[in-house]
Design a protein around this motif. Structure first.
Motif, PDB file in Angstrom:
ATOM      1  N   PHE A  66       0.831  -1.207   0.000  1.00 60.63           N
ATOM      2  CA  PHE A  66       0.000   0.000   0.000  1.00 60.63           C
ATOM      3  C   PHE A  66       0.864   1.255   0.000  1.00 60.63           C
ATOM      4  O   PHE A  66       0.622   2.179  -0.786  1.00 60.63           O
ATOM      5  CB  PHE A  66      -0.929  -0.010   1.221  1.00 60.63           C
ATOM      6  CG  PHE A  66      -1.768   1.220   1.341  1.00 60.63           C
ATOM      7  CD1 PHE A  66      -2.856   1.420   0.497  1.00 60.63           C
ATOM      8  CD2 PHE A  66      -1.484   2.185   2.292  1.00 60.63           C
ATOM      9  CE1 PHE A  66      -3.632   2.562   0.595  1.00 60.63           C
ATOM     10  CE2 PHE A  66      -2.250   3.323   2.400  1.00 60.63           C
ATOM     11  CZ  PHE A  66      -3.335   3.517   1.547  1.00 60.63           C
ATOM     12  N   LEU A  67       1.875   1.287   0.857  1.00 57.37           N
ATOM     13  CA  LEU A  67       2.758   2.451   0.919  1.00 57.37           C
ATOM     14  C   LEU A  67       3.523   2.642  -0.390  1.00 57.37           C
ATOM     15  O   LEU A  67       3.685   3.767  -0.869  1.00 57.37           O
ATOM     16  CB  LEU A  67       3.730   2.321   2.091  1.00 57.37           C
ATOM     17  CG  LEU A  67       3.107   2.437   3.482  1.00 57.37           C
ATOM     18  CD1 LEU A  67       4.132   2.094   4.555  1.00 57.37           C
ATOM     19  CD2 LEU A  67       2.528   3.819   3.694  1.00 57.37           C
ATOM     20  N   LEU A  68       3.996   1.558  -0.971  1.00 60.91           N
ATOM     21  CA  LEU A  68       4.702   1.659  -2.252  1.00 60.91           C
ATOM     22  C   LEU A  68       3.792   2.158  -3.360  1.00 60.91           C
ATOM     23  O   LEU A  68       4.162   3.055  -4.125  1.00 60.91           O
ATOM     24  CB  LEU A  68       5.270   0.290  -2.645  1.00 60.91           C
ATOM     25  CG  LEU A  68       6.606  -0.086  -2.049  1.00 60.91           C
ATOM     26  CD1 LEU A  68       6.948  -1.524  -2.371  1.00 60.91           C
ATOM     27  CD2 LEU A  68       7.693   0.835  -2.538  1.00 60.91           C
ATOM     28  N   LEU A  69       2.597   1.570  -3.474  1.00 62.76           N
ATOM     29  CA  LEU A  69       1.681   1.986  -4.535  1.00 62.76           C
ATOM     30  C   LEU A  69       1.229   3.426  -4.352  1.00 62.76           C
ATOM     31  O   LEU A  69       1.125   4.174  -5.327  1.00 62.76           O
ATOM     32  CB  LEU A  69       0.476   1.046  -4.593  1.00 62.76           C
ATOM     33  CG  LEU A  69       0.762  -0.345  -5.141  1.00 62.76           C
ATOM     34  CD1 LEU A  69      -0.454  -1.240  -4.974  1.00 62.76           C
ATOM     35  CD2 LEU A  69       1.187  -0.284  -6.594  1.00 62.76           C
ATOM     36  N   LEU A  70       0.984   3.811  -3.128  1.00 58.74           N
ATOM     37  CA  LEU A  70       0.595   5.194  -2.855  1.00 58.74           C
ATOM     38  C   LEU A  70       1.704   6.160  -3.262  1.00 58.74           C
ATOM     39  O   LEU A  70       1.439   7.193  -3.898  1.00 58.74           O
ATOM     40  CB  LEU A  70       0.269   5.346  -1.370  1.00 58.74           C
ATOM     41  CG  LEU A  70      -0.465   6.600  -0.944  1.00 58.74           C
ATOM     42  CD1 LEU A  70      -1.834   6.676  -1.602  1.00 58.74           C
ATOM     43  CD2 LEU A  70      -0.613   6.607   0.567  1.00 58.74           C
ATOM     44  N   SER A  71       2.928   5.818  -2.956  1.00 56.27           N
ATOM     45  CA  SER A  71       4.060   6.672  -3.324  1.00 56.27           C
ATOM     46  C   SER A  71       4.242   6.753  -4.829  1.00 56.27           C
ATOM     47  O   SER A  71       4.491   7.830  -5.372  1.00 56.27           O
ATOM     48  CB  SER A  71       5.346   6.136  -2.691  1.00 56.27           C
ATOM     49  OG  SER A  71       5.256   6.164  -1.299  1.00 56.27           O
ATOM     50  N   VAL A  72       4.120   5.624  -5.500  1.00 59.24           N
ATOM     51  CA  VAL A  72       4.296   5.615  -6.953  1.00 59.24           C
ATOM     52  C   VAL A  72       3.163   6.385  -7.625  1.00 59.24           C
ATOM     53  O   VAL A  72       3.395   7.156  -8.565  1.00 59.24           O
ATOM     54  CB  VAL A  72       4.382   4.164  -7.491  1.00 59.24           C
ATOM     55  CG1 VAL A  72       4.333   4.135  -9.001  1.00 59.24           C
ATOM     56  CG2 VAL A  72       5.641   3.494  -6.986  1.00 59.24           C
ATOM     57  N   LEU A  73       1.928   6.190  -7.159  1.00 63.27           N
ATOM     58  CA  LEU A  73       0.812   6.942  -7.740  1.00 63.27           C
ATOM     59  C   LEU A  73       0.984   8.439  -7.532  1.00 63.27           C
ATOM     60  O   LEU A  73       0.625   9.238  -8.410  1.00 63.27           O
ATOM     61  CB  LEU A  73      -0.510   6.476  -7.132  1.00 63.27           C
ATOM     62  CG  LEU A  73      -1.072   5.171  -7.667  1.00 63.27           C
ATOM     63  CD1 LEU A  73      -2.209   4.679  -6.788  1.00 63.27           C
ATOM     64  CD2 LEU A  73      -1.536   5.322  -9.106  1.00 63.27           C
ATOM     65  N   HIS A  74       1.529   8.826  -6.405  1.00 59.85           N
ATOM     66  CA  HIS A  74       1.739  10.242  -6.116  1.00 59.85           C
ATOM     67  C   HIS A  74       2.840  10.843  -6.990  1.00 59.85           C
ATOM     68  O   HIS A  74       2.710  11.961  -7.483  1.00 59.85           O
ATOM     69  CB  HIS A  74       2.089  10.422  -4.639  1.00 59.85           C
ATOM     70  CG  HIS A  74       2.332  11.839  -4.252  1.00 59.85           C
ATOM     71  ND1 HIS A  74       1.326  12.781  -4.195  1.00 59.85           N
ATOM     72  CD2 HIS A  74       3.468  12.492  -3.911  1.00 59.85           C
ATOM     73  CE1 HIS A  74       1.833  13.937  -3.838  1.00 59.85           C
ATOM     74  NE2 HIS A  74       3.140  13.801  -3.651  1.00 59.85           N
ATOM     75  N   SER A  75       3.907  10.101  -7.210  1.00 59.68           N
ATOM     76  CA  SER A  75       5.039  10.656  -7.962  1.00 59.68           C
ATOM     77  C   SER A  75       4.912  10.468  -9.472  1.00 59.68           C
ATOM     78  O   SER A  75       5.379  11.298 -10.236  1.00 59.68           O
ATOM     79  CB  SER A  75       6.357  10.059  -7.466  1.00 59.68           C
ATOM     80  OG  SER A  75       6.373   8.677  -7.693  1.00 59.68           O
ATOM     81  N   HIS A  76       4.309   9.367  -9.903  1.00 62.99           N
ATOM     82  CA  HIS A  76       4.160   9.117 -11.336  1.00 62.99           C
ATOM     83  C   HIS A  76       2.913   8.272 -11.557  1.00 62.99           C
ATOM     84  O   HIS A  76       2.948   7.047 -11.395  1.00 62.99           O
ATOM     85  CB  HIS A  76       5.401   8.416 -11.899  1.00 62.99           C
ATOM     86  CG  HIS A  76       5.458   8.428 -13.379  1.00 62.99           C
ATOM     87  ND1 HIS A  76       4.736   7.560 -14.159  1.00 62.99           N
ATOM     88  CD2 HIS A  76       6.126   9.230 -14.237  1.00 62.99           C
ATOM     89  CE1 HIS A  76       4.975   7.799 -15.431  1.00 62.99           C
ATOM     90  NE2 HIS A  76       5.807   8.802 -15.511  1.00 62.99           N
ATOM     91  N   THR A  77       1.832   8.912 -11.936  1.00 64.17           N
ATOM     92  CA  THR A  77       0.535   8.252 -12.028  1.00 64.17           C
ATOM     93  C   THR A  77       0.531   7.086 -13.015  1.00 64.17           C
ATOM     94  O   THR A  77      -0.040   6.034 -12.734  1.00 64.17           O
ATOM     95  CB  THR A  77      -0.552   9.275 -12.432  1.00 64.17           C
ATOM     96  OG1 THR A  77      -0.483  10.374 -11.525  1.00 64.17           O
ATOM     97  CG2 THR A  77      -1.927   8.657 -12.374  1.00 64.17           C
ATOM     98  N   GLY A  78       1.174   7.242 -14.149  1.00 58.78           N
ATOM     99  CA  GLY A  78       1.207   6.169 -15.152  1.00 58.78           C
ATOM    100  C   GLY A  78       1.883   4.924 -14.630  1.00 58.78           C
ATOM    101  O   GLY A  78       1.388   3.798 -14.814  1.00 58.78           O
ATOM    102  N   ALA A  79       3.018   5.094 -13.964  1.00 65.12           N
ATOM    103  CA  ALA A  79       3.717   3.941 -13.390  1.00 65.12           C
ATOM    104  C   ALA A  79       2.892   3.317 -12.268  1.00 65.12           C
ATOM    105  O   ALA A  79       2.874   2.097 -12.105  1.00 65.12           O
ATOM    106  CB  ALA A  79       5.089   4.363 -12.860  1.00 65.12           C
ATOM    107  N   GLY A  80       2.174   4.140 -11.517  1.00 61.04           N
ATOM    108  CA  GLY A  80       1.317   3.632 -10.454  1.00 61.04           C
ATOM    109  C   GLY A  80       0.180   2.790 -10.982  1.00 61.04           C
ATOM    110  O   GLY A  80      -0.146   1.741 -10.426  1.00 61.04           O
ATOM    111  N   ILE A  81      -0.425   3.236 -12.072  1.00 63.98           N
ATOM    112  CA  ILE A  81      -1.511   2.472 -12.682  1.00 63.98           C
ATOM    113  C   ILE A  81      -0.979   1.148 -13.238  1.00 63.98           C
ATOM    114  O   ILE A  81      -1.624   0.105 -13.104  1.00 63.98           O
ATOM    115  CB  ILE A  81      -2.230   3.310 -13.757  1.00 63.98           C
ATOM    116  CG1 ILE A  81      -2.997   4.445 -13.067  1.00 63.98           C
ATOM    117  CG2 ILE A  81      -3.166   2.461 -14.604  1.00 63.98           C
ATOM    118  CD1 ILE A  81      -3.591   5.472 -13.994  1.00 63.98           C
TER     119      ILE A  81
END
Length: 157
Positions: A66-81
């Motif tokens: 959860f923490l990793l996905l939240l961080s990735v979505l915050h910094s780079h939405t495409g990579a998070g998706i």
């Protein structure tokens, strides 16, 4: 946190696979099926470790993922998706494998003669399962220990 949790979960899954291979002489996916009928403790523990590997809440995989996905979505939405899509595909594959390999009718005479986990094996797996549930239900225990190191590392960047 993710690396530590991954290590606990992966080692548990490898140990369980080794226990099955030791009894059956194979872990060939096609030869399995119906293992749950002969090895209910093994199957339950494998399910717990599989759920932890896909990050279900209540297991150690959830807070870190959860923490990793939240961080990735915050910094780079495409990579998070893309990462979220990977999580969904991983969950689908893991649960499909579990269903086909361990549930259903017994397909192999070797599976019909399996014995469940021995006391020593169960003790090892219960220790790992305890770690999975402890960190999953109380992640602050681990997060409080690693926060100062993580903060210092980020300040160095």
């Amino acid at each position: 946190m993710q690396l530590l949790n991954f290590t606990v979960v992966a080692s548990g899954l490898f140990l369980l696979t080794g226990f099955l291979h030791q009894r059956l002489g194979s872990t060939d996916f096609v030869a399995l099926g119906g293992v749950a009928q002969r090895m209910p403790l093994f199957t339950a523990l494998f399910f717990l470790f599989a759920l932890a590997s896909i990050g279900i809440p209540g297991t150690n995989g959830f807070p870190a993922e959860f923490l990793l996905l939240l961080s990735v979505l915050h910094s780079h939405t495409g990579a998070g998706i893309a990462a979220l899509l990977g999580v969904v595909l991983s969950a689908a594959y893991t649960l499909s494998f579990y269903r086909r390999a361990l549930l259903g009718p017994i397909k192999n005479d070797g599976v019909a003669s399996l014995i469940d986990l021995r006391r020593r094996e169960l003790l090892i797996m219960m220790a790992l399962a305890f770690c999975i549930l402890l960190v999953g239900l109380y992640p602050a225990l681990l997060l409080d220990m690693i926060q100062p190191v993580g903060t210092a590392w980020l300040q160095g960047l």
